[in-house]
Scaffold this motif. Sequence first.
Motif: not given
Length: 261
Positions: A10-21, A93-107
């Motif tokens: 089967p053909i599978r698509n390739r994805a990158l998800i930022t901030g996905s740990s 890549l076949d999919l990019l998910v721009l999930n990473a975000s922030g700005g409230m981190e201390a320091g």
Amino acid sequence: MSDAADESAPIRNRALITGSSRGIGADTAVLLAGRGFDVVINYRDERKVRRAEQVVEKVRAAGGESFAVRADLTDGESVEELFRTIVREWGGLDLLVLNASGGMEAGAAEDYALQLNRDAQVRVLEAAVPLMDPGSRVVFVTSHQAHFIRTTPTMPEYEAVARSKRAGEDALRALIPGLTEHEIGFVVVSGDMIEGTVTAQLLNRANPEALSSRREAAGRLYNVQEFAQEIAAAAVEPIPENHTRFVGDLSSFAPIPGERP
């Protein structure tokens, strides 16, 4: 393996998800594996390598191939190395998910929210496009509090982040004509406050009534798994009008002129 076996695989698509740990990104990765995607797990903090590898293991258990890459998306060289790794391992890549975000981190630096939520989003997308064939898709993850910030005030503790994420959304939307020329789809997934996320925890720490007040106004809030399901669906379902998929209650948010939910 024989050529015939290769052709029948089967053909599978390739994805990158930022901030996905962890959190939404991690759950989305596992769900996409069940929808026929192999997934690159991206994380920033070198101390979180084991957590990222655990997500890789979950993606594999769900049927997908996966590997993890540490990359600071606010650093241009780090982003370049991320995509060099993707090209070396998968070729594109076949999919990019721009999930990473922030700005409230201390320091965090005063302009960190804009660096991550606007500048880095554009940098990652522009790096990804040469790797994406016609029919590929980009999904940008945001919040109602950010999407509607120009028409509906948000909590003071979140305003700077909300404005930076809206700036990022605007910058990405400006690229839609070019993406369309390459036949790459673009979808914004906008959700209400999500139970169990780091952002919700930080907001509740700064304002102990933040989560309960929003829950009461909305009737209910989605949890991490439910929101991840919406993101995974946005990766494969038809693109909505205005390129926007809304998740959760909208009654508290003043509509944007010209936009239909």
